[in-house]
Write a protein that holds these residues in place. Sequence first.
Motif, short mmCIF file in Angstrom:
data_model
loop_
_atom_site.label_atom_id
_atom_site.label_comp_id
_atom_site.label_asym_id
_atom_site.label_seq_id
_atom_site.Cartn_x
_atom_site.Cartn_y
_atom_site.Cartn_z
N TRP A 252 -1.26 -16.54 -30.48
CA TRP A 252 -1.00 -17.48 -29.38
C TRP A 252 0.48 -17.80 -29.25
O TRP A 252 1.02 -17.87 -28.16
CB TRP A 252 -1.78 -18.77 -29.58
CG TRP A 252 -3.21 -18.63 -29.17
CD1 TRP A 252 -4.28 -18.60 -30.00
CD2 TRP A 252 -3.70 -18.44 -27.84
NE1 TRP A 252 -5.42 -18.41 -29.26
CE2 TRP A 252 -5.10 -18.32 -27.93
CE3 TRP A 252 -3.10 -18.38 -26.59
CZ2 TRP A 252 -5.91 -18.13 -26.82
CZ3 TRP A 252 -3.91 -18.20 -25.47
CH2 TRP A 252 -5.29 -18.07 -25.59
N PHE B 84 2.15 -14.96 -27.62
CA PHE B 84 1.82 -14.92 -26.19
C PHE B 84 2.66 -15.96 -25.43
O PHE B 84 3.25 -15.67 -24.39
CB PHE B 84 0.33 -15.21 -26.02
CG PHE B 84 -0.15 -15.10 -24.61
CD1 PHE B 84 -0.21 -13.86 -23.97
CD2 PHE B 84 -0.56 -16.22 -23.91
CE1 PHE B 84 -0.66 -13.75 -22.67
CE2 PHE B 84 -1.01 -16.11 -22.61
CZ PHE B 84 -1.05 -14.89 -21.98
N THR C 231 5.33 -13.19 -24.40
CA THR C 231 4.66 -12.53 -23.28
C THR C 231 4.81 -13.33 -21.98
O THR C 231 5.23 -12.78 -20.96
CB THR C 231 3.16 -12.34 -23.60
OG1 THR C 231 3.05 -11.93 -24.96
CG2 THR C 231 2.55 -11.29 -22.70
N ARG D 276 -4.30 -5.30 -21.96
CA ARG D 276 -4.03 -5.16 -23.39
C ARG D 276 -5.25 -4.93 -24.26
O ARG D 276 -5.12 -4.73 -25.45
CB ARG D 276 -3.32 -6.43 -23.90
CG ARG D 276 -1.91 -6.60 -23.38
CD ARG D 276 -0.99 -5.58 -24.03
NE ARG D 276 0.16 -5.29 -23.20
CZ ARG D 276 1.30 -5.94 -23.27
NH1 ARG D 276 1.44 -6.91 -24.11
NH2 ARG D 276 2.29 -5.61 -22.48
N TRP E 179 -4.50 -10.12 -18.73
CA TRP E 179 -4.19 -9.78 -20.12
C TRP E 179 -5.31 -8.92 -20.71
O TRP E 179 -5.06 -7.89 -21.34
CB TRP E 179 -3.99 -11.06 -20.95
CG TRP E 179 -3.53 -10.78 -22.34
CD1 TRP E 179 -2.25 -10.52 -22.74
CD2 TRP E 179 -4.34 -10.73 -23.51
NE1 TRP E 179 -2.22 -10.31 -24.08
CE2 TRP E 179 -3.48 -10.42 -24.59
CE3 TRP E 179 -5.70 -10.89 -23.76
CZ2 TRP E 179 -3.95 -10.29 -25.89
CZ3 TRP E 179 -6.16 -10.77 -25.05
CH2 TRP E 179 -5.29 -10.46 -26.11
N GLU F 79 6.22 -7.80 -28.62
CA GLU F 79 5.18 -8.64 -29.21
C GLU F 79 4.99 -8.29 -30.69
O GLU F 79 4.83 -9.17 -31.53
CB GLU F 79 3.86 -8.47 -28.43
CG GLU F 79 3.99 -8.98 -27.00
CD GLU F 79 2.84 -8.55 -26.10
OE1 GLU F 79 1.99 -7.76 -26.54
OE2 GLU F 79 2.80 -9.03 -24.95
#
Lengths: 361, 231
Positions: free
Chosen positions: B136, B139, B143, B40, B36, B125
């Motif tokens: 969070w 995610f 994600t 990102r 990640w 996202e």
Amino acid sequence: MLQVALQCRRGDFTLDVAFEAPTPGVTALFGKSGAGKSSVAQLLAGLWRADAGRIELDGQLLFEAAQGLCVPTQQRRVGYVFQDLRLFPHLNVEHNLRYGLKRTPDRSSAIGWQHTVELLDLGALLRRRTAQLSGGERQRVALARALLSQPRLLLLDEPLSAIDTQKRNELLPYFERLRDELSLPIILITHQFEDLLRLANRVVLLEAGRVLAQGALPELSLRPEMRSILGPEASGAVIEGIVERIDTASGLATVRIGSSRLLLPATGLSHGQRVRLQLLARDLIIATSRPQGLSVRNQLSGVISSVADDGEHNVLVGIDAEGVTLQARITASAARQLHLRPGLPVWVLVKAVSLQGHRFS
Amino acid sequence: MHFQLTPAEFEALRISLSVALRSVLCSLPFAIAIAWLLTRRRFPGRLLLDTLVHLPMVLPPVMIGFVLLLLLGVNGTVGGWLYRHFGLRLAFSTNGAALATAVMAFPLMVRAIRLALDNVDAGLEEAARTLGAGAWDCFASITVPLMAPGILAGAVTAFAASLGEFGAVITFAGNIPGVTRTLPLALYSALQTPDGEAAALRIAVLALLLGAAGLLASEWLARALRRRMGR
């Protein structure tokens, strides 16, 4: 009311905008692609941070650069319908819709589940996977998902651009219902003039990251800034009126505009409705005396208010016609031959079939 | 030739599975976090981290084992501290074998997860955040489910690589029957023994079956996941 004043730079692109959007009401950001419309939406949603300026929504500050205040996206409660929709592929329609609803801070949802599902005709789709939806269905799901997150501001980024004309006509009524039922500011991003005619209470014209002009559509339609965006072939006065009579035998509607009346095809119109229509400048004909024996159904008397050059061989003539300002685009040679000048009384002719009325409340 | 496994060979199978499982479970969260970060986030030292993670792919496994021994051995800097304060001894233990395989398989795992993360549309996202999801929450709810096939692929590849790891394990954890003697180490030991060919062949066939079963299982799981995500 939403009050926005923002400046930022990103590479070569500079954005410097200030505008207001009423609550409730649809404010359209109108401009060509690359004008900065989507950037404004991203700034409003907090997905991108401006260098300077402020955003205030119904009395609450969402962003204030001087104070270093920037409310994070997830706390802004901005319903954002993205141009590419962004439905979650791993969730079915119902779970997509519930995603935002579950995460609203207060449980007292003003926009109810049942109501939204009915408003957007989603009952039959709830169990479906998003990959199994048609374009129009996806659009409705994205819209419902944004609404159910209980937004205080709705951002619609080109909501009708990816949809063919027939589907547009199916979807537009949904947007019209939203505009009329929700008491929140709606920002509509579009490059289609028809969306303005049908949906916008207020229009902000954007070009190269700046606001060229803003205001009500009828007033803006006469401005040179609007002409520069639309081009000479597509521009002309936008007027509002009320359907006074529907004649089913002839298929024509009579629309009262100020003190004058226009005949136009009755398709989709009903008695008592408020309508908007655009009189394309290139469709108007000017006569210096009242014409006889013509097929043209609409003849308005008026007085020339301005004559201006419009391109190489054409002139743009402004006419005050019984309380309505119109613009006609004619050849410079015709204007010379008729000795057109401000103050001259004239007749303005327009064929009924060249007009289309759009319901607007 | 009959195919009856000896108790020692069963033991090697059990240790192999145990080491590989521990290795994958412990490294998976780190692999996801680092994948990640590398995909990102832009931060100073990103290239350095990227290089560090990928080093085990290009270095001799024995050298990795040796470095681990230097760092984490009972006389090593980190290892000595762990031993004095927690009585934790990694070198020459099953956990040590798991750690050695984890380091070796880490680049494979990070690569697979990164690939999956690259294919997760960051726009989804953003959409989740406009709908009220914090970092969070977004995610976990968007994600991770979207990159689940990639996480699975990474885990399976790392598991398979852990089953086969030899050099790093034997250097850092030794070849102790019942503790760190995994299938490849048992195979090597069998070959070192006079008349050990039959045993070596049995172990080789066992490793082959295990590998094939793992690949089939992962393919089946990946298909099921893709179906679930409507793709």
